[in-house]
Motif scaffolding. Structure first.
Motif, PDB file in Angstrom:
ATOM      1  N   SER A  53      -4.673   3.066  12.731  1.00 16.11           N
ATOM      2  CA  SER A  53      -3.340   3.271  13.288  1.00 16.11           C
ATOM      3  C   SER A  53      -3.459   4.112  14.565  1.00 16.11           C
ATOM      4  O   SER A  53      -4.515   4.687  14.844  1.00 16.11           O
ATOM      5  CB  SER A  53      -2.456   3.999  12.269  1.00 16.11           C
ATOM      6  OG  SER A  53      -2.922   5.328  12.090  1.00 16.11           O
ATOM      7  N   ASP A  54      -2.362   4.201  15.284  1.00 12.15           N
ATOM      8  CA  ASP A  54      -2.360   5.023  16.494  1.00 12.15           C
ATOM      9  C   ASP A  54      -2.564   6.501  16.161  1.00 12.15           C
ATOM     10  O   ASP A  54      -3.198   7.238  16.920  1.00 12.15           O
ATOM     11  CB  ASP A  54      -1.057   4.832  17.273  1.00 12.15           C
ATOM     12  CG  ASP A  54      -0.974   3.471  17.932  1.00 12.15           C
ATOM     13  OD1 ASP A  54      -2.033   2.825  18.094  1.00 12.15           O
ATOM     14  OD2 ASP A  54       0.148   3.044  18.287  1.00 12.15           O
ATOM     15  N   SER A  55      -2.042   6.948  15.028  1.00 15.20           N
ATOM     16  CA  SER A  55      -2.235   8.339  14.606  1.00 15.20           C
ATOM     17  C   SER A  55      -3.703   8.631  14.333  1.00 15.20           C
ATOM     18  O   SER A  55      -4.213   9.695  14.708  1.00 15.20           O
ATOM     19  CB  SER A  55      -1.424   8.626  13.343  1.00 15.20           C
ATOM     20  OG  SER A  55      -0.056   8.465  13.588  1.00 15.20           O
ATOM     21  N   GLN A  56      -4.369   7.705  13.663  1.00 19.90           N
ATOM     22  CA  GLN A  56      -5.796   7.885  13.393  1.00 19.90           C
ATOM     23  C   GLN A  56      -6.589   7.919  14.696  1.00 19.90           C
ATOM     24  O   GLN A  56      -7.524   8.710  14.845  1.00 19.90           O
ATOM     25  CB  GLN A  56      -6.312   6.780  12.487  1.00 19.90           C
ATOM     26  CG  GLN A  56      -5.825   6.888  11.058  1.00 19.90           C
ATOM     27  CD  GLN A  56      -6.220   5.685  10.238  1.00 19.90           C
ATOM     28  OE1 GLN A  56      -5.981   4.539  10.633  1.00 19.90           O
ATOM     29  NE2 GLN A  56      -6.816   5.941   9.084  1.00 19.90           N
TER      30      GLN A  56
END
Length: 133
Positions: A53-56
């Motif tokens: 994901s973008d957060s990761q």
């Protein structure tokens, strides 16, 4: 032998050595910056490889490195004044280069994050050591 030639000959060797040391330190500093930025250049392929994901990705590219860099910076900066600087810089360079290679063969997100944390910690001592030399 002319006495005016002796000082010129004796100053040539230290001058070359200074340029050698400066060139080596500049190359080490350049490697430091390349190692720091390589993940940001490869974010899209990494995202697809590990289905992140973008957060990761944000944690991988920024926070994991920055926290380790900040936490290890003070003790390593303190250590610079208390140990042999050339040996310390050599050891740090060996460690962060090895961890950069581990990033290249990481087979999971966790192993990539752990390698980035190690790189951040090892590189945090590179700048104070480099500048003090």
């Amino acid at each position: 032998m002319n006495s005016s030639q002796a000082p010129a000959a004796s100053t040539a060797a230290p001058s070359r050595y200074r340029w050698y040391v400066l060139s080596t330190l500049v190359l080490i500093y350049a490697m430091h910056h390349m190692d720091r930025q390589i993940v940001t250049l490869l974010l899209e392929p990494i995202k697809h490889e590990f289905a992140l994901s973008d957060s990761q990705l944000g944690f991988l590219a920024g926070l994991s490195y920055a926290i380790a860099f900040g936490l290890a910076g003070l003790p390593l900066g303190w250590l610079v004044d208390r140990v042999h600087r050339v040996r310390l810089l050599s050891a740090l360079l060996f460690v962060w280069s090895g961890l950069t290679a581990l990033c290249g063969i990481a087979n999971s997100y966790l192993s990539l994050v752990l390698a980035r944390i190690g790189i951040g910690a090892a590189e945090s001592g590179g700048t104070p050591t480099n500048m003090s030399l």
